[in-house]
Design a protein around this motif. Structure first.
Motif, short mmCIF file in Angstrom:
data_model
loop_
_atom_site.label_atom_id
_atom_site.label_comp_id
_atom_site.label_asym_id
_atom_site.label_seq_id
_atom_site.Cartn_x
_atom_site.Cartn_y
_atom_site.Cartn_z
N LEU A 1 -8.68 11.58 -3.32
CA LEU A 1 -8.10 10.92 -2.15
C LEU A 1 -9.17 10.30 -1.26
CD1 LEU A 1 -5.31 13.48 -1.18
CD2 LEU A 1 -5.03 11.27 -2.33
N ALA B 1 -1.58 13.76 -3.31
CA ALA B 1 -1.49 14.63 -2.14
C ALA B 1 -0.37 15.65 -2.28
CB ALA B 1 -1.29 13.78 -0.89
N ARG B 2 0.74 15.22 -2.86
CA ARG B 2 1.87 16.15 -3.02
C ARG B 2 1.53 17.25 -4.02
NH1 ARG B 2 5.72 12.80 -4.33
NH2 ARG B 2 6.01 13.29 -6.54
N THR C 1 -0.09 9.21 -2.79
CA THR C 1 0.99 10.07 -2.29
C THR C 1 1.28 11.19 -3.28
OG1 THR C 1 1.98 8.24 -1.04
CG2 THR C 1 3.40 10.12 -1.55
N LEU C 2 1.32 10.84 -4.58
CA LEU C 2 1.58 11.85 -5.60
C LEU C 2 0.44 12.86 -5.68
CD1 LEU C 2 3.18 13.05 -7.93
CD2 LEU C 2 2.11 11.35 -9.45
N HIS D 1 -9.70 6.58 -1.57
CA HIS D 1 -8.58 5.68 -1.31
C HIS D 1 -9.00 4.45 -0.50
CE1 HIS D 1 -4.46 4.44 -1.05
NE2 HIS D 1 -4.46 4.48 0.27
N GLU E 1 -1.31 3.17 -3.77
CA GLU E 1 -0.75 3.85 -2.61
C GLU E 1 0.20 4.97 -3.03
OE1 GLU E 1 -0.87 0.58 -3.05
OE2 GLU E 1 -2.51 0.18 -1.62
N ASP E 2 1.10 4.68 -3.97
CA ASP E 2 2.02 5.70 -4.44
C ASP E 2 1.29 6.79 -5.22
OD1 ASP E 2 4.12 4.38 -3.26
OD2 ASP E 2 4.80 3.39 -5.10
#
Length: 274
Positions: free
Chosen positions: A182, A263-264, A260-261, A185, A256-257
């Motif tokens: 991350l 991080a999840r 998000t994945l 990014h 971007e997605d």
């Protein structure tokens, strides 16, 4: 009288480093323990590096340069020394990787070596090379220096979702590794996409591969093996794999997605579950 081990500086980069360390230390009229005191290590470590029983680090090299006033001699040598610790069959690829202007990689199971944390790399390399893990981790981290240089390559990484879920080194190591991903990014030269399981069959199912592009040389395709790698500049292979890679990019989640994945997964799988 102490038995002084003779060194052959032509035997390897590590031997040359050790012989130069001994020569320049003695030229400064310093015993091993005295130099160790100056650079905050033991005289035993100095002796082990001089006799190639230990591989030096970049930090050690920089401190030796400062202590002996060697104008960066050891800081320049250390890259060659650490690269020599890579498997012989992998060294040609590492050399080409360091010269590439654009690197594209698809990783089917693991985080790409240029993006691995030290602990993640240690867990991986320690499985098959427990007696050489320090040297191999240092060599892998040395490869990563190209991303922090004045003219870094553009790096595009497509990671299978499996790379996020395959636990390497334990939960803490994985959490730190995903955090590290991350951190890239906002790096304009590094793009990371995740290829989710939900896409089903795809063009990368035969395994991981890399494509290297250069300013003045032909493109290269590289695929890793268990005990050897295969590298080719054959135009038809480059064409087919380039198209295949473009299809992977188009199928994968957007950067971007993907963030998000990542991080999840980091929170749900490797977060604090107390």
């Amino acid at each position: 009288m102490a038995n002084i081990q003779k060194l052959d500086p032509c035997a390897s980069p590590l031997d040359y480093y050790g012989s130069e360390l001994r020569r320049l230390r003695e030229a400064n009229n310093l015993k091993q323990g005295q130099l160790g005191d100056i650079i905050f290590c033991t005289g035993s470590l100095i002796g082990q590096i001089e006799t190639t029983k230990k591989v030096p680090t970049r930090d050690f090299s920089e401190r030796v340069d400062a202590a002996l006033g060697t104008d960066g001699v050891f800081s320049r040598l250390i890259g060659l020394v650490l690269r020599s610790q890579l498997p012989t069959w992998f060294q040609p690829y590492a050399e080409m990787e360091s010269c590439a202007s654009y690197i594209s990689t698809y990783q089917a199971q693991l985080v790409y070596g240029l993006l691995q944390t030290g602990d993640y790399a240690r867990a991986l390399l320690g499985v098959d090379h427990p007696n050489k893990v320090d040297e191999m981790v240092a060599a892998r981290l040395e490869r990563q220096r190209i991303l922090a240089g004045e003219n870094p390559p553009a790096l595009w990484v497509v990671l299978s979702e499996a790379a996020l879920l395959q636990e390497v080194g334990g939960r803490d190591v994985m959490r730190a590794q995903l955090t590290h991903l991350l951190d890239f990014h906002d790096n304009p030269w590094v793009q990371i996409q995740v290829l989710p399981f939900s896409v089903g069959q795809h063009t990368g199912m035969m395994g991981s591969f890399n494509l290297l592009r250069f300013d003045d040389d032909p493109d290269l395709f590289y695929v890793d093996g268990y005990d050897q790698g295969h590298m080719t500049a054959h135009p038809q292979v480059i064409k087919e794999r380039s198209v295949g890679y473009a299809r992977l990019q188009a199928t994968a989640l957007s950067p971007e997605d993907s963030a998000t994945l990542i991080a999840r997964v980091m929170e749900e799988r490797y977060g604090d579950q107390s």
